[in-house]
Motif scaffolding. Structure first.
Motif, mmCIF file in Angstrom:
data_model
loop_
_atom_site.group_PDB
_atom_site.id
_atom_site.type_symbol
_atom_site.label_atom_id
_atom_site.label_comp_id
_atom_site.label_asym_id
_atom_site.label_seq_id
_atom_site.Cartn_x
_atom_site.Cartn_y
_atom_site.Cartn_z
ATOM 1 N N SER A 80 0.826 -1.213 0.000
ATOM 2 C CA SER A 80 0.000 0.000 0.000
ATOM 3 C C SER A 80 0.864 1.268 0.000
ATOM 4 N N VAL A 81 1.886 1.282 0.830
ATOM 5 C CA VAL A 81 2.769 2.453 0.899
ATOM 6 C C VAL A 81 3.526 2.624 -0.414
ATOM 7 N N ARG A 82 4.048 1.532 -0.977
ATOM 8 C CA ARG A 82 4.775 1.616 -2.259
ATOM 9 C C ARG A 82 3.867 2.181 -3.350
ATOM 10 N N LYS A 83 2.616 1.726 -3.384
ATOM 11 C CA LYS A 83 1.676 2.224 -4.389
ATOM 12 C C LYS A 83 1.386 3.701 -4.172
ATOM 13 N N ARG A 84 1.135 4.081 -2.918
ATOM 14 C CA ARG A 84 0.810 5.474 -2.605
ATOM 15 C C ARG A 84 1.965 6.405 -2.975
ATOM 16 N N LEU A 85 3.196 5.937 -2.796
ATOM 17 C CA LEU A 85 4.371 6.746 -3.111
ATOM 18 C C LEU A 85 4.803 6.603 -4.570
ATOM 19 N N ASN A 86 4.028 5.815 -5.305
ATOM 20 C CA ASN A 86 4.315 5.589 -6.725
ATOM 21 C C ASN A 86 5.706 4.978 -6.923
ATOM 22 N N LYS A 87 6.069 4.062 -6.032
ATOM 23 C CA LYS A 87 7.365 3.380 -6.085
ATOM 24 C C LYS A 87 7.184 2.018 -6.730
ATOM 25 N N PRO A 88 8.209 1.524 -7.415
ATOM 26 C CA PRO A 88 8.090 0.195 -8.032
ATOM 27 C C PRO A 88 7.935 -0.897 -6.980
ATOM 28 N N ILE A 89 7.202 -1.930 -7.331
ATOM 29 C CA ILE A 89 6.994 -3.082 -6.456
ATOM 30 C C ILE A 89 7.649 -4.284 -7.130
ATOM 31 N N HIS A 90 8.683 -4.821 -6.492
ATOM 32 C CA HIS A 90 9.473 -5.892 -7.098
ATOM 33 C C HIS A 90 9.087 -7.277 -6.597
ATOM 34 N N ILE A 91 8.008 -7.341 -5.817
ATOM 35 C CA ILE A 91 7.590 -8.624 -5.254
ATOM 36 C C ILE A 91 6.085 -8.801 -5.461
ATOM 37 N N ALA A 92 5.600 -10.000 -5.201
ATOM 38 C CA ALA A 92 4.168 -10.285 -5.356
ATOM 39 C C ALA A 92 3.358 -9.402 -4.412
#
Length: 109
Positions: free
Chosen positions: A15-27
């Motif tokens: 949720s935090v990665r999405k909110r900060l528009n950061k890439p997500i490298h895991i499932a």
């Protein structure tokens, strides 16, 4: 209890990665994580009471196994716990053979 906390930690991370528009490298789904990353989340969840105790705080169950959020944790205390978790995570990854590099590479050194 620990499994529920581990899933909640992972969901919060995503949720935090999405909110900060950061890439997500895991499932995004906890159940789709590698065994290594599931275990990492479980260990992080198991370590929460230790971090709280360092601050003179604790966690205790309330009705039906649910847990109440404590308004007692200050931003400074949260920062201290985040630093402790970062140190735990870095030590865990180092023991697993990962090394810091300038470019992200999820393959162990």
């Amino acid at each position: 209890f620990i499994n529920s906390m581990a899933k909640a930690l992972h969901e919060n991370y995503i949720s935090v990665r999405k909110r900060l528009n950061k890439p997500i490298h895991i499932a995004s789904d906890f159940d789709q994580l590698s065994s290594e990353l599931k275990l990492s989340n479980l260990v992080a969840a198991e370590d929460i009471p230790r971090k709280l105790s360092k601050l003179g705080l604790w966690i205790k169950p309330v009705e039906d196994g649910k847990f109440a959020h404590s308004p007692l944790i200050t931003n400074k205390e949260l920062d201290i716990m985040a630093e402790m978790e970062h140190e735990r995570f870095v030590n865990e990854r180092t023991r697993q053979g990962y090394r810091f590099g300038n470019i992200r590479d999820d393959i162990k050194a």
